[in-house]
Design a protein around this motif. Structure first.
Motif, PDB file in Angstrom:
ATOM      1  N   UNK A 158      -3.157  48.978  35.421  1.00 44.09           N
ATOM      2  CA  UNK A 158      -4.074  49.324  36.504  1.00 44.09           C
ATOM      3  C   UNK A 158      -5.301  50.030  35.935  1.00 44.09           C
ATOM      4  N   UNK A 159      -6.416  49.815  36.596  1.00 43.23           N
ATOM      5  CA  UNK A 159      -7.660  50.533  36.269  1.00 43.23           C
ATOM      6  C   UNK A 159      -8.107  51.222  37.545  1.00 43.23           C
ATOM      7  N   UNK A 160      -8.238  52.545  37.483  1.00 41.74           N
ATOM      8  CA  UNK A 160      -8.653  53.339  38.637  1.00 41.74           C
ATOM      9  C   UNK A 160     -10.009  53.950  38.329  1.00 41.74           C
ATOM     10  N   UNK A 161     -10.952  53.811  39.253  1.00 42.31           N
ATOM     11  CA  UNK A 161     -12.268  54.404  39.055  1.00 42.31           C
ATOM     12  C   UNK A 161     -12.632  55.260  40.258  1.00 42.31           C
ATOM     13  N   UNK A 162     -13.337  56.324  39.950  1.00 44.80           N
ATOM     14  CA  UNK A 162     -13.845  57.288  40.913  1.00 44.80           C
ATOM     15  C   UNK A 162     -15.181  57.704  40.323  1.00 44.80           C
ATOM     16  N   UNK A 163     -16.179  58.076  41.096  1.00 41.73           N
ATOM     17  CA  UNK A 163     -17.481  58.402  40.496  1.00 41.73           C
ATOM     18  C   UNK A 163     -17.356  59.315  39.266  1.00 41.73           C
ATOM     19  N   UNK A 164     -17.765  58.790  38.111  1.00 40.29           N
ATOM     20  CA  UNK A 164     -17.736  59.537  36.851  1.00 40.29           C
ATOM     21  C   UNK A 164     -16.408  59.539  36.125  1.00 40.29           C
ATOM     22  N   UNK A 165     -15.390  58.852  36.669  1.00 40.62           N
ATOM     23  CA  UNK A 165     -14.045  58.874  36.075  1.00 40.62           C
ATOM     24  C   UNK A 165     -13.475  57.463  36.019  1.00 40.62           C
ATOM     25  N   UNK A 166     -12.841  57.149  34.907  1.00 35.94           N
ATOM     26  CA  UNK A 166     -12.087  55.896  34.784  1.00 35.94           C
ATOM     27  C   UNK A 166     -10.722  56.238  34.193  1.00 35.94           C
ATOM     28  N   UNK A 167      -9.670  55.838  34.885  1.00 34.56           N
ATOM     29  CA  UNK A 167      -8.302  56.010  34.407  1.00 34.56           C
ATOM     30  C   UNK A 167      -7.683  54.636  34.224  1.00 34.56           C
ATOM     31  N   UNK A 168      -6.949  54.469  33.152  1.00 39.30           N
ATOM     32  CA  UNK A 168      -6.209  53.233  32.919  1.00 39.30           C
ATOM     33  C   UNK A 168      -4.748  53.599  32.726  1.00 39.30           C
ATOM     34  N   UNK A 169      -3.903  52.886  33.441  1.00 41.39           N
ATOM     35  CA  UNK A 169      -2.466  53.093  33.320  1.00 41.39           C
ATOM     36  C   UNK A 169      -1.823  51.806  32.846  1.00 41.39           C
ATOM     37  N   UNK A 170      -0.983  51.921  31.852  1.00 36.23           N
ATOM     38  CA  UNK A 170      -0.156  50.806  31.387  1.00 36.23           C
ATOM     39  C   UNK A 170       1.296  51.259  31.549  1.00 36.23           C
ATOM     40  N   UNK A 171       1.961  50.692  32.518  1.00 43.33           N
ATOM     41  CA  UNK A 171       3.324  51.125  32.833  1.00 43.33           C
ATOM     42  C   UNK A 171       4.295  50.324  31.978  1.00 43.33           C
ATOM     43  N   UNK A 172       5.088  51.051  31.202  1.00 42.86           N
ATOM     44  CA  UNK A 172       6.016  50.408  30.282  1.00 42.86           C
ATOM     45  C   UNK A 172       7.442  50.355  30.834  1.00 42.86           C
ATOM     46  N   UNK A 173       7.809  51.354  31.644  1.00 44.98           N
ATOM     47  CA  UNK A 173       9.205  51.412  32.092  1.00 44.98           C
ATOM     48  C   UNK A 173       9.282  51.943  33.515  1.00 44.98           C
ATOM     49  N   UNK A 174      10.110  51.294  34.323  1.00 44.87           N
ATOM     50  CA  UNK A 174      10.440  51.724  35.676  1.00 44.87           C
ATOM     51  C   UNK A 174      11.916  52.032  35.753  1.00 44.87           C
ATOM     52  N   UNK A 175      12.281  53.103  36.410  1.00 45.39           N
ATOM     53  CA  UNK A 175      13.685  53.414  36.698  1.00 45.39           C
ATOM     54  C   UNK A 175      13.819  53.743  38.154  1.00 45.39           C
TER      55      UNK A 175
END
Length: 175
Positions: A158-175
């Motif tokens: 996932x790529x999340x953006x908010x003014x001035x911010x970019x977050x990237x999440x790569x989910x490797x494991x779900x429980x």
């Protein structure tokens, strides 16, 4: 600049990790993976592990080497962020608290729904879905979430953006 030094101090001093509480019966999910944040002139990469329940959250953000950088714990309407030094910060809003201490906003409230590929019921949302009916993009609470990859029915990148911010999440494991 102050935030860059704080982040560097956190990374260098991050040898101590607070123990996690045992899994609760009310846990909705445990997820772990990689996190990248870009904000202002700063950036951070590392890992995360997160246990989410309806009334609580426990998230550990780690350096690329696995050392604890910050622990975020939410119980009801109270959020505590503990750094590696350890310093403890408290607030009622995780987003404002993470921005104050870490330099970037972490939308913990909406993120619990977003990582499961759903909008949060707390505010209006604009959605775009792919051919399989899964979310492709979501705009909610000032955030734009782009679902870049799925592992089955669950989002994995996932790529999340908010003014001035970019977050990237790569989910490797779900429980």
């Amino acid at each position: 600049m102050r935030r860059a030094w704080l982040l560097l101090a956190l990374l260098l001093g991050a040898c101590v990790q607070a123990p996690t509480r045992p899994p609760g019966a009310d846990a909705l999910f445990d997820v772990s993976g990689r996190l990248a944040a870009r904000y202002a002139e700063e950036s951070f990469t590392g890992g995360f592990s997160w246990r989410h329940a309806a009334s609580s959250d426990q998230m550990l953000i780690t350096s690329p080497l696995g050392q604890g950088v910050a622990r975020i714990e939410r119980e009801g309407g109270s959020v505590v962020l503990t750094t590696a030094e350890p310093h403890e910060y408290r607030a009622s809003d995780a987003e404002a608290l993470t921005e104050q201490v870490l330099g970037f906003r972490l939308p913990l409230a909406g993120l619990a729904d977003w990582v499961r590929g759903a909008p949060s019921p707390s505010s209006p949302a604009r959605e775009e879905k792919d051919e399989q009916g899964r979310l492709k993009t979501l705009e909610q609470a000032g955030w734009r979430i782009e679902y870049q990859d799925y592992s089955g029915a669950r989002p994995s990148r996932m790529r999340l953006t908010y003014p001035g911010i970019e977050l990237r999440l790569a989910i490797a494991q779900w429980n």
